[in-house]
Scaffold this active site. Sequence first.
Site, PDB file in Angstrom:
ATOM      1  N   THR A  54       0.870  -1.177   0.000  1.00 54.78           N
ATOM      2  CA  THR A  54       0.000   0.000   0.000  1.00 54.78           C
ATOM      3  C   THR A  54       0.904   1.221   0.000  1.00 54.78           C
ATOM      4  O   THR A  54       2.126   1.083  -0.015  1.00 54.78           O
ATOM      5  CB  THR A  54      -0.900   0.027   1.247  1.00 54.78           C
ATOM      6  OG1 THR A  54      -0.081   0.376   2.372  1.00 54.78           O
ATOM      7  CG2 THR A  54      -1.547  -1.316   1.508  1.00 54.78           C
ATOM      8  N   CYS A  55       0.291   2.417   0.065  1.00 59.68           N
ATOM      9  CA  CYS A  55       1.172   3.591  -0.018  1.00 59.68           C
ATOM     10  C   CYS A  55       1.994   3.775   1.251  1.00 59.68           C
ATOM     11  O   CYS A  55       2.988   4.467   1.244  1.00 59.68           O
ATOM     12  CB  CYS A  55       0.395   4.845  -0.369  1.00 59.68           C
ATOM     13  SG  CYS A  55      -1.120   5.040   0.528  1.00 59.68           S
ATOM     14  N   SER A 114      -1.605   1.463  11.283  1.00 57.53           N
ATOM     15  CA  SER A 114      -1.739   2.431  10.191  1.00 57.53           C
ATOM     16  C   SER A 114      -1.236   3.799  10.604  1.00 57.53           C
ATOM     17  O   SER A 114      -1.144   4.108  11.785  1.00 57.53           O
ATOM     18  CB  SER A 114      -3.206   2.554   9.776  1.00 57.53           C
ATOM     19  OG  SER A 114      -3.707   1.311   9.404  1.00 57.53           O
ATOM     20  N   GLY A 194     -14.994  32.216  -0.767  1.00 57.31           N
ATOM     21  CA  GLY A 194     -13.570  32.104  -1.105  1.00 57.31           C
ATOM     22  C   GLY A 194     -13.286  30.716  -1.632  1.00 57.31           C
ATOM     23  O   GLY A 194     -14.161  29.851  -1.672  1.00 57.31           O
TER      24      GLY A 194
END
Lengths: 447, 278
Positions: A54-55, A114, A194
Amino acid sequence: MTRTKLDFIVLGVNHTTAPVLVRERITFPGNQEGAVSRLVAQTKGVEECVILSTCNRAEVIAAVDDCEDVSERLVQLVAQIHGLGANSLMPHLYVKMKSEAIRHVFRVTSSLDSMVLGEPQIVGQVKAAFKRDAAANTTGPLINRLMHRAFFTAKRVRTETGVALAAVSIAYVAVELAKKILGELEQCQALLIGAGEMAELTARHLAGNVRKPIRIINRTIENACVLANEFEGTAEPMDRLFDALASADVVISSTGSCDPIIMFSDMKAVMKRRRFKPIFMIDIAIPRDIEPRVNDLDGVYLYNIDDLQAVVDENIGERLVEAEKAGDIVDEEVRKFMNWNRSLEWAPTIVALKNKFEEIRIGEIARLNGRLAPLSDTERETIDILTKSIINKIAHGPIAFMKQSLKTSRHNQHIDFVQRVFDLNTFVSGSESAEAQIADHETDHRN
Amino acid sequence: MFFKVSVIFYLISAIIYVAFLLRSKGTTCVSGFCVVVAGFITHTTSILHQFWIQGFFPMATPFDAMSLFAWGVMAIFLALQFWDRNPVLGAMAAPIAAVLMLIASTFSYQISQPIIPVLRSWWLPIHVSFAIAGNSVFTVMAMSGAMYILQERLIKRKQIGRFHKILPSLQTLDTFNRRALPIGFFFLTLGIISGALWASSAWGSYWTWDPKETWSLITWFAYAGMVHQRFAFGWRGKKAALLAIAGFFLVMFTFVGVSLFLGGHHSFVDLCRETVPA
């Protein structure tokens, strides 16, 4: 005694051990079809494996016959696959063996390892990796069992602890707060003032919850139009600000203005126009767009970026507390899994014991074949059932003894003892058949 | 007997609910709820039992009225449980029911004198039911108001903790106020009208400015004001919640205080004075 048991090993890098620069190089490229997994599974000593990438992490999870021996070969292989030297990889690599490896896999799947504790994607990623490698035939009974227990553990952690409950991003916290103020958001009107990046992110998450088109107000109408296109909202010029405020329920403001654009007195007038209908205002701009005193108005709930961040921090703390509870669940599941894994050690002995008894039984019946000849088929069947029942009853004692001894530290000696008492020659058997034998015994016993 | 058991159940559930709020981390208090249900069942049995003993609607004595009031509050609370299993509401409803029951138990339920003929009328169930229904609705409305005030403060002061999370949203609580207010007001109005009609048939005059009559009129005007402000001026949220709480105290005074302190011909406290055994 012959060695029949396999151990688990995990090696890999994650966000705590390796910087992004290293992590982004170790991705096991070309593994979409499990080709790399097959390569790993063919390594000497590796019986089964799964590769997770995974990343934030890249890991090889394998069932091997000798951890120490195989770990070196695996490090070499992983380095080779990525065109790195083993020495440059080593400092970032963690290698976990046996129960530590099992614990690690359970923790990863339960999202306790994680970067964002408790994030929900990891289970899906592990499932996908397992599915791919199962299809590539690199998994077997051990990894299958390990993975299923990991998913079970993850489910327990998710349902029994609050590790994934509290929102831990500004955007999520903002939406949860909005729900606590305004109830269901479907019918609410969102207003974006904005076009800062953070505001966009929050607005995007909000857009998933509201059904009405988002109104976007910006000094340069062109930029508002661009955003309006993206969110399928409506763009309006700055002079419509107070009209928009009068009908909005959630406001996200992030202009680049140096002075506040919404003052206390303005907002007071707006609230009167709204008949004091509650309004949730999020001021993400620095410097502030909304005068802080506005929060004192009845029905106005003003949060700025620091307020939201404080909630995020508190929620992270809450998740950490919950993670400790989750740790207990993981420990419990690891223990259960280890017991199962250990049971594989005595399974071959059970098989040998049963085989031996069966041999004796068949031998004795064969020896008396002459005298049994006059018997009818049903009588022969009765003798068959009778003798089988006798050997099962005799076998039950030593089997129960070995099972019981699993709970003690001396179970190896006990198994050895049983082998010597019954003069057994254990043979190496596949763990799958051993498992089947255990199941057999259990059903036998119940009958 | 049934009554005492139900008081004990309510007390236990009140303790469970409050302890749950202070100690536990969960969001639904199952044990508290079960004990409340047990209390409600025994309470209902006790009312039916009184019905059987008296041979008429058990609504005439202060004891019966208080018991019925607590029953009404619990009935609404339990009905709301189908919609939201919020432990905070339980932590308010159970203690309030327990307190009402304890007040009731200060009156003896051994009726000392035969019930006066005035009360043996079909007006009794009509008038008392409306009045109790109105009071119960206003009581639960005040509880939701208190929850609103608490939640509002937590959000304003940015204390986003456990209490914030288990309390319902401001919108939910305000919607409850908006729906309950006209219902409670409707019952209160019917209660007063039926009372006047009954007075006319029993005492020959609709209105005699008896303390109870005066105070219920004051209560009526207070709630009429609330209805008006809410629906004509759009008073909502915090103001509506504060008014709901203030209204509750007025209701309690009219219901309990007037009979005890001001007397008047609507005071039936004497019915319950225990006779000293000769």
